[in-house]
Design a protein around this motif. Structure first.
Motif, PDB file in Angstrom:
ATOM      1  N   ASN A 164       0.825  -1.210   0.000  1.00  0.00           N
ATOM      2  CA  ASN A 164       0.000   0.000   0.000  1.00  0.00           C
ATOM      3  C   ASN A 164       0.860   1.261   0.000  1.00  0.00           C
ATOM      4  O   ASN A 164       0.530   2.245  -0.673  1.00  0.00           O
ATOM      5  CB  ASN A 164      -0.931   0.004   1.217  1.00  0.00           C
ATOM      6  CG  ASN A 164      -2.130  -0.898   1.025  1.00  0.00           C
ATOM      7  OD1 ASN A 164      -2.870  -0.762   0.058  1.00  0.00           O
ATOM      8  ND2 ASN A 164      -2.319  -1.837   1.940  1.00  0.00           N
ATOM      9  N   VAL A 165       1.964   1.222   0.756  1.00  0.00           N
ATOM     10  CA  VAL A 165       2.886   2.362   0.743  1.00  0.00           C
ATOM     11  C   VAL A 165       3.546   2.489  -0.618  1.00  0.00           C
ATOM     12  O   VAL A 165       3.652   3.582  -1.179  1.00  0.00           O
ATOM     13  CB  VAL A 165       3.943   2.216   1.855  1.00  0.00           C
ATOM     14  CG1 VAL A 165       5.034   3.286   1.707  1.00  0.00           C
ATOM     15  CG2 VAL A 165       3.298   2.325   3.234  1.00  0.00           C
ATOM     16  N   ARG A 166       3.973   1.367  -1.161  1.00  0.00           N
ATOM     17  CA  ARG A 166       4.637   1.402  -2.470  1.00  0.00           C
ATOM     18  C   ARG A 166       3.710   1.919  -3.561  1.00  0.00           C
ATOM     19  O   ARG A 166       4.149   2.626  -4.476  1.00  0.00           O
ATOM     20  CB  ARG A 166       5.142  -0.002  -2.828  1.00  0.00           C
ATOM     21  CG  ARG A 166       6.332  -0.455  -1.999  1.00  0.00           C
ATOM     22  CD  ARG A 166       6.926  -1.736  -2.537  1.00  0.00           C
ATOM     23  NE  ARG A 166       8.135  -2.102  -1.819  1.00  0.00           N
ATOM     24  CZ  ARG A 166       8.892  -3.154  -2.132  1.00  0.00           C
ATOM     25  NH1 ARG A 166       8.554  -3.934  -3.155  1.00  0.00           N
ATOM     26  NH2 ARG A 166       9.980  -3.419  -1.437  1.00  0.00           N
ATOM     27  N   LYS A 167       2.438   1.569  -3.459  1.00  0.00           N
ATOM     28  CA  LYS A 167       1.454   2.013  -4.452  1.00  0.00           C
ATOM     29  C   LYS A 167       0.886   3.393  -4.123  1.00  0.00           C
ATOM     30  O   LYS A 167       0.045   3.905  -4.856  1.00  0.00           O
ATOM     31  CB  LYS A 167       0.308   1.007  -4.530  1.00  0.00           C
ATOM     32  CG  LYS A 167       0.711  -0.395  -4.966  1.00  0.00           C
ATOM     33  CD  LYS A 167       1.068  -0.454  -6.435  1.00  0.00           C
ATOM     34  CE  LYS A 167       1.289  -1.899  -6.864  1.00  0.00           C
ATOM     35  NZ  LYS A 167       1.638  -2.002  -8.300  1.00  0.00           N
ATOM     36  N   LYS A 168       1.339   3.964  -2.976  1.00  0.00           N
ATOM     37  CA  LYS A 168       0.901   5.303  -2.532  1.00  0.00           C
ATOM     38  C   LYS A 168      -0.608   5.375  -2.329  1.00  0.00           C
ATOM     39  O   LYS A 168      -1.260   6.384  -2.638  1.00  0.00           O
ATOM     40  CB  LYS A 168       1.382   6.376  -3.514  1.00  0.00           C
ATOM     41  CG  LYS A 168       2.895   6.383  -3.721  1.00  0.00           C
ATOM     42  CD  LYS A 168       3.352   7.558  -4.542  1.00  0.00           C
ATOM     43  CE  LYS A 168       4.846   7.467  -4.862  1.00  0.00           C
ATOM     44  NZ  LYS A 168       5.686   7.338  -3.667  1.00  0.00           N
ATOM     45  N   PRO A 223      -3.775   5.774   0.039  1.00  0.00           N
ATOM     46  CA  PRO A 223      -4.004   6.395   1.343  1.00  0.00           C
ATOM     47  C   PRO A 223      -4.591   5.400   2.333  1.00  0.00           C
ATOM     48  O   PRO A 223      -5.256   4.429   1.945  1.00  0.00           O
ATOM     49  CB  PRO A 223      -4.993   7.520   1.024  1.00  0.00           C
ATOM     50  CG  PRO A 223      -5.713   7.053  -0.194  1.00  0.00           C
ATOM     51  CD  PRO A 223      -4.694   6.297  -0.998  1.00  0.00           C
ATOM     52  N   TYR A 224      -4.372   5.646   3.614  1.00  0.00           N
ATOM     53  CA  TYR A 224      -4.797   4.705   4.651  1.00  0.00           C
ATOM     54  C   TYR A 224      -6.305   4.465   4.637  1.00  0.00           C
ATOM     55  O   TYR A 224      -6.770   3.361   4.948  1.00  0.00           O
ATOM     56  CB  TYR A 224      -4.357   5.208   6.029  1.00  0.00           C
ATOM     57  CG  TYR A 224      -4.628   4.209   7.137  1.00  0.00           C
ATOM     58  CD1 TYR A 224      -3.824   3.081   7.276  1.00  0.00           C
ATOM     59  CD2 TYR A 224      -5.685   4.392   8.024  1.00  0.00           C
ATOM     60  CE1 TYR A 224      -4.069   2.160   8.272  1.00  0.00           C
ATOM     61  CE2 TYR A 224      -5.933   3.471   9.030  1.00  0.00           C
ATOM     62  CZ  TYR A 224      -5.122   2.356   9.152  1.00  0.00           C
ATOM     63  OH  TYR A 224      -5.374   1.441  10.149  1.00  0.00           O
ATOM     64  N   GLU A 261       1.378   9.469   6.431  1.00  0.00           N
ATOM     65  CA  GLU A 261       1.751   8.612   5.302  1.00  0.00           C
ATOM     66  C   GLU A 261       2.483   7.319   5.684  1.00  0.00           C
ATOM     67  O   GLU A 261       2.938   6.593   4.815  1.00  0.00           O
ATOM     68  CB  GLU A 261       2.629   9.383   4.281  1.00  0.00           C
ATOM     69  CG  GLU A 261       1.918  10.544   3.609  1.00  0.00           C
ATOM     70  CD  GLU A 261       0.817  10.105   2.667  1.00  0.00           C
ATOM     71  OE1 GLU A 261       0.698   8.910   2.408  1.00  0.00           O
ATOM     72  OE2 GLU A 261       0.076  10.970   2.190  1.00  0.00           O
ATOM     73  N   ASN A 319       0.999   4.896   6.989  1.00  0.00           N
ATOM     74  CA  ASN A 319       0.012   3.974   6.444  1.00  0.00           C
ATOM     75  C   ASN A 319      -0.110   2.692   7.270  1.00  0.00           C
ATOM     76  O   ASN A 319       0.027   2.707   8.477  1.00  0.00           O
ATOM     77  CB  ASN A 319       0.372   3.673   4.979  1.00  0.00           C
ATOM     78  CG  ASN A 319      -0.833   3.401   4.110  1.00  0.00           C
ATOM     79  OD1 ASN A 319      -1.644   2.548   4.425  1.00  0.00           O
ATOM     80  ND2 ASN A 319      -0.971   4.135   3.020  1.00  0.00           N
ATOM     81  N   VAL A 364       8.889   5.959   1.788  1.00  0.00           N
ATOM     82  CA  VAL A 364       7.731   6.560   2.442  1.00  0.00           C
ATOM     83  C   VAL A 364       7.617   8.017   2.006  1.00  0.00           C
ATOM     84  O   VAL A 364       8.586   8.777   2.052  1.00  0.00           O
ATOM     85  CB  VAL A 364       7.873   6.480   3.982  1.00  0.00           C
ATOM     86  CG1 VAL A 364       6.703   7.179   4.661  1.00  0.00           C
ATOM     87  CG2 VAL A 364       7.957   5.023   4.432  1.00  0.00           C
ATOM     88  N   LYS A 365       6.408   8.409   1.590  1.00  0.00           N
ATOM     89  CA  LYS A 365       6.178   9.778   1.126  1.00  0.00           C
ATOM     90  C   LYS A 365       6.511  10.780   2.226  1.00  0.00           C
ATOM     91  O   LYS A 365       6.152  10.598   3.376  1.00  0.00           O
ATOM     92  CB  LYS A 365       4.713   9.937   0.702  1.00  0.00           C
ATOM     93  CG  LYS A 365       4.386  11.312   0.130  1.00  0.00           C
ATOM     94  CD  LYS A 365       2.929  11.388  -0.287  1.00  0.00           C
ATOM     95  CE  LYS A 365       2.564  12.766  -0.811  1.00  0.00           C
ATOM     96  NZ  LYS A 365       1.131  12.847  -1.195  1.00  0.00           N
TER      97      LYS A 365
END
Length: 289
Positions: free
Chosen positions: A100-104, A106-107, A159, A161, A205-206
């Protein structure tokens, strides 16, 4: 400077990828302190990373293993004990990844299949690793297991997440299994809550550079580096901490005890004085982060 804190000890290091990895630094320090090592990561990570270099530098053997696979873990511990000629003294779990972080994503709009994978890789793998070690009696009495965590397990960080959820589970596993393994085998289990560190995963991480700056300003001692984390981790592998278990140990320059520092407040006030920030609330929010 080496102190021979791990002379004669044998350990498994999970998660070294390249020289930016915390696990890489810990492996180097463990070797300097006299330990014999087995390095492990997924087959893909071994092919893509620089583990051959680390193995040569530390005189270690590499065993490919997917930490989410019980079969792979059983093979890993069995082969490691063959290599060492007996039980293991310490294990490091330094593994974390979020699709989910890699694909950006949102939580509040994550992919649940990705979420399950985040938990499996970043936290449940820790439980599997400990369970296999205990069932195979792989770890010597008074041995030490350490996992690398982050303060997002306790506090909401922009971010980070679903990795925050994974770290919370990771720390809970250390407490729950720490009681059982400590009671039955005197094996201690702890987590180190490390400062944000520019590893390959961390930099994905953004807003990571902004986070690094913020925590540096907030922490009275500044951010703890990967090398300093390695120094701390070595003490937990050593016999100097035989009665430390089930703890989440903050290694963050004091960040975890801070509310607001003078340096952070100064920067915050500057952001409020910025004309653009005053005109655009979204920019102001970014500046605060």
């Amino acid at each position: 400077m080496a102190y021979n804190l791990l002379k004669g000890k044998k350990g498994i290091i999970f998660g070294a990828l390249n020289s930016n990895s915390i696990a890489w630094k810990i492996a180097e320090r463990a070797h300097e302190e006299g330990a014999e090592l087995v390095l492990t990561n997924t087959p893909l990570a071994i092919r893509m990373g620089d583990m051959d270099e680390l193995a040569a530098k530390t005189g270690s053997q590499m065993i490919a293993a997917d930490a989410t696979s019980v079969t792979d873990l059983e093979n890993l511990f069995s082969k490691a004990m063959e290599i060492f000629g007996g039980q293991i003294d310490f294990v490091l779990h330094s593994i974390g990844m979020s699709p989910n972080v890699r694909k950006k994503l949102p939580y509040d709009d994550i992919n649940y299949d990705f979420f399950a994978k985040t938990l499996d890789i970043s936290a449940i793998s820790f439980h599997k690793m400990i369970q296999v070690a205990k069932k195979t009696d792989a770890i010597r009495e008074w041995g030490s297991i350490v996992a690398v965590s982050y303060i997002a397990a306790q506090r909401t960080l922009f971010e980070y997440n679903d990795m925050a959820d994974a770290k919370a589970v990771l720390e809970s596993i250390a407490r729950s299994f720490g009681y059982i393994y400590g009671r039955e085998k005197h094996v201690r289990i702890n987590t180190i809550s490390q400062s944000p560190t520019p590893t390959t995963a961390g930099q994905g991480v953004k807003g990571f550079s902004g986070l690094m700056d913020f925590t540096e300003r907030m922490s009275p001692l500044g951010n703890a580096t990967a090398d300093e984390c390695a120094d701390y981790c070595i003490t937990l592998f050593s016999d100097l901490t035989k009665k430390v278990t089930m703890q989440n140990l903050y290694h963050d320059g004091g960040f975890s005890s801070m509310g607001m520092s003078a340096r952070a407040m100064t920067q915050y006030n500057k952001s409020l004085e910025c004309k653009e920030c005053q005109e655009n609330p979204l920019n102001r929010q970014d500046a605060e982060l």
